[in-house]
Scaffold this active site. Structure first.
Site, PDB file in Angstrom:
ATOM      1  N   GLY A   1       0.796  -1.209   0.000  1.00  0.00           N
ATOM      2  CA  GLY A   1       0.000   0.000   0.000  1.00  0.00           C
ATOM      3  C   GLY A   1       0.832   1.264   0.000  1.00  0.00           C
TER       4      GLY A   1
ATOM      5  N   ARG B   1       2.087   3.128   2.340  1.00  0.00           N
ATOM      6  CA  ARG B   1       3.269   3.133   3.207  1.00  0.00           C
ATOM      7  C   ARG B   1       4.382   2.306   2.591  1.00  0.00           C
ATOM      8  NH1 ARG B   1       6.146   0.919   7.617  1.00  0.00           N
ATOM      9  NH2 ARG B   1       6.655   2.463   9.204  1.00  0.00           N
ATOM     10  N   CYS B   2       4.039   1.155   2.031  1.00  0.00           N
ATOM     11  CA  CYS B   2       5.049   0.302   1.396  1.00  0.00           C
ATOM     12  C   CYS B   2       5.758   1.020   0.256  1.00  0.00           C
ATOM     13  CB  CYS B   2       4.406  -0.965   0.847  1.00  0.00           C
ATOM     14  SG  CYS B   2       3.687  -2.070   2.070  1.00  0.00           S
ATOM     15  N   MET B   3       5.011   1.867  -0.465  1.00  0.00           N
ATOM     16  CA  MET B   3       5.541   2.501  -1.671  1.00  0.00           C
ATOM     17  C   MET B   3       6.349   3.762  -1.375  1.00  0.00           C
ATOM     18  SD  MET B   3       2.551   2.110  -4.531  1.00  0.00           S
ATOM     19  CE  MET B   3       1.388   3.208  -3.691  1.00  0.00           C
TER      20      MET B   3
END
Length: 409
Positions: free
Chosen positions: A395, A397-399
Site C-alpha cells: 500500500g 506506506r510500502c511505496m
C-alpha cells in the site's frame, strides 16, 4: 535540513524516496510470478499513472519527492570506477558466473550512454537476445533458450520502504528475506555510501550483508525514543535483537526502547505495516486478525552491551498508551470488524496507510469500509487509485520511504 530525520510516523513529512514502476513489470510472466513474489501482472501504463498521482499528492503538499533511480544515476555519474564496481557487484548478485556471459552482459551495460537509462535497465532485467548477437563457443550458450531472461527483473522495487528504513538520523539497509529481493538493496548501499547528500552524514544501523533478515515494512518509529519492529514472515527475532543492540550502542541515537510485535508468519500479513499503522497521535489502524495472537516484548539496553528482554502484558491499546504516555489510544479495525470485509481490505492494504501529517493520510480508494471509519474519526484522507499498484501486495506506506519529517508537530 538533515539528510535523514525520522522520529515519528505522523509528524509532517518533508522529503520522501519513491521508485516509479518501470519496465521491470513487463518482464513478469505467469511462469515467474511466484518466484518474483507477485500474485498477478500489473498493467504498466496504468500502474505508472496511479503512481504519478500518488507522487503528485506529495508535491501538492510541498513535500520533496526524490526517486531511487535518479539518486543511483547521480552516484554512477560521480566516477567510472564506481560505475564499474557497481556493475561487477550487480552481475555477481544476479548470479552471472560464467566468464563469457559476465563479459557480454558487462559490455552490454557499459555501452548504455546515459546512467539513468543504465540504472533502469539493471532494474528491468536482461534477456539473452538483447546481447547484440554475442555468441561464444560454450555448452551453456548452445543449450540456452535465447528468449530467456538471464537476469531477473526487480518488480518489487516500487515498494521502497522494504529495502531501506530510516530511524532517527540513521538508516537500516535491510537484509532481505527472499533471495529474489536481495539485489534491491545494492542501490541503497551505493546511494548511502557514495551520494553526497548522504555519504558520511547518515549512520547505518543495519547492513544488507548482516546474517539475519529484516525488512523496512516491519519497522515503525513510535517516537524519538521508541521503535516497534514486527517479528513476521520477513523479519526474524535475531534481527530485531541485533538492530536493538546497534541502536543502543550508538551514543547519538535517542532510541532506548524497542518493542517487538509478533505477528503470524503469513504472506497475507507479511510485514507489521500490512496489519498496523499510525494515523494520528492516538489513533492506529489495525487488522483485527492479529489481535488474538499478538505478543509484545520490550527490549532495553543492559550493561556490557547486552539487551534486557521482557514480555509486556495487556491489550494493544493499553500497551501503546503506556509507552506513548497517552491517556488512551484508539484502534480502528480494518473492514469495520466484519471478518470478510477485514480480510478483503487487508489483502488490498486497508491497514497500510501513509501519514503525511497528524490526522492526514494517503490510502487506497478501494478500501471504502476502512476509509469510511477513518473519515468518521476526522482523519483527512487522500485516496488514490490502485487497481494495478495493489497487485504487488503493498500500500501507500510500502511505496514510500520517508527521509525527513518535521521535528515538531
Amino acid at each position: 535540513m538533515s539528510a535523514i530525520q525520522i522520529t515519528s510516523e505522523i509528524k509532517p513529512l518533508k522529503k520522501v524516496l519513491l521508485h516509479r514502476p518501470g519496465n521491470e513489470l513487463l518482464n513478469l510472466t505467469p511462469s515467474n510470478l511466484e518466484n518474483l513474489l507477485f500474485d498477478d501482472i500489473p498493467y504498466l501504463a496504468a500502474a505508472q499513472k496511479e503512481h504519478d498521482l500518488f507522487a503528485d499528492i506529495f508535491r501538492q503538499k510541498g513535500i520533496e519527492v526524490v526517486y531511487l533511480e535518479n539518486l543511483m544515476a547521480e552516484v554512477l555519474d560521480m566516477s567510472e570506477e564506481i560505475k564499474k564496481r557497481f556493475l561487477e557487484q550487480y552481475l555477481f548478485e544476479a548470479r552471472i558466473y560464467t566468464k563469457e556471459y559476465k563479459k557480454a552482459v558487462f559490455d552490454f551495460l557499459m555501452r548504455i550512454p546515459d546512467n539513468k537509462e543504465l540504472v533502469l535497465k539493471t532494474m528491468e532485467g536482461i534477456n539473452l537476445n538483447e546481447l547484440n548477437g554475442s555468441v561464444f563457443n560454450s555448452l551453456e550458450n548452445h543449450i540456452k533458450n535465447h528468449d530467456k531472461l538471464i537476469i531477473d527483473p526487480m518488480p518489487n522495487l516500487y515498494f521502497t520502504r522494504d529495502a531501506t528504513a530510516a530511524i532517527g538520523r540513521g538508516i537500516c539497509i535491510n537484509s532481505m528475506y527472499s533471495v529474489t529481493r536481495k539485489r534491491e538493496t545494492v542501490y541503497s548501499e551505493y546511494i548511502f555510501n557514495h551520494h553526497p547528500d548522504f555519504k558520511e552524514n547518515v549512520k547505518q544501523y543495519y547492513k544488507r550483508t548482516d546474517p539475519f533478515h529484516i525488512e523496512g515494512g516491519d519497522i515503525t518509529n513510535l517516537n524519538e525514543h521508541i521503535i516497534a519492529v514486527g517479528v513476521s514472515e520477513r523479519t526474524c527475532a535475531d534481527a530485531v535483537e541485533a538492530l536493538a543492540r546497534n541502536l543502543f550502542a550508538d551514543n547519538d541515537s535517542a532510541i532506548d526502547t524497542v518493542l517487538a510485535f509478533t505477528i503470524p508468519a503469513k504472506r497475507a500479513f507479511m510485514h507489521l505495516d500490512t496489519v498496523f499503522t499510525q494515523v494520528d497521535t492516538d489513533i492506529f489502524v489495525v487488522h483485527p486478525g492479529i489481535l488474538r495472537t499478538l505478543e509484545v516484548f520490550e527490549l532495553k539496553a543492559a550493561s556490557g552491551g547486552g539487551v534486557n528482554i521482557k514480555q509486556v502484558q495487556g491489550s494493544l491499546e493499553r500497551i501503546l498508551a503506556s509507552y506513548l504516555k497517552l491517556d488512551a489510544v484508539s484502534l480502528i479495525h480494518c473492514g469495520a470488524g466484519n471478518k470478510i470485509a477485514a480480510e478483503r481490505e487487508q489483502w488490498n492494504d486497508g491497514s497500510n496507510t501513509l501519514c503525511i501529517a497528524p490526522g492526514e493520510v494517503i490510502v487506497y480508494e478501494r478500501n471504502n469500509i476502512t476509509n469510511e471509519l477513518l473519515d468518521a474519526r476526522g482523519i483527512k484522507l487522500h485516496p488514490i487509485l490502485s487497481s494495478e499498484l495493489s497487485r504487488g501486495r503493498g500500500g501507500p506506506r510500502c511505496m514510500s520511504m520517508p527521509l525527513v519529517r518535521s521535528k515538531g508537530v
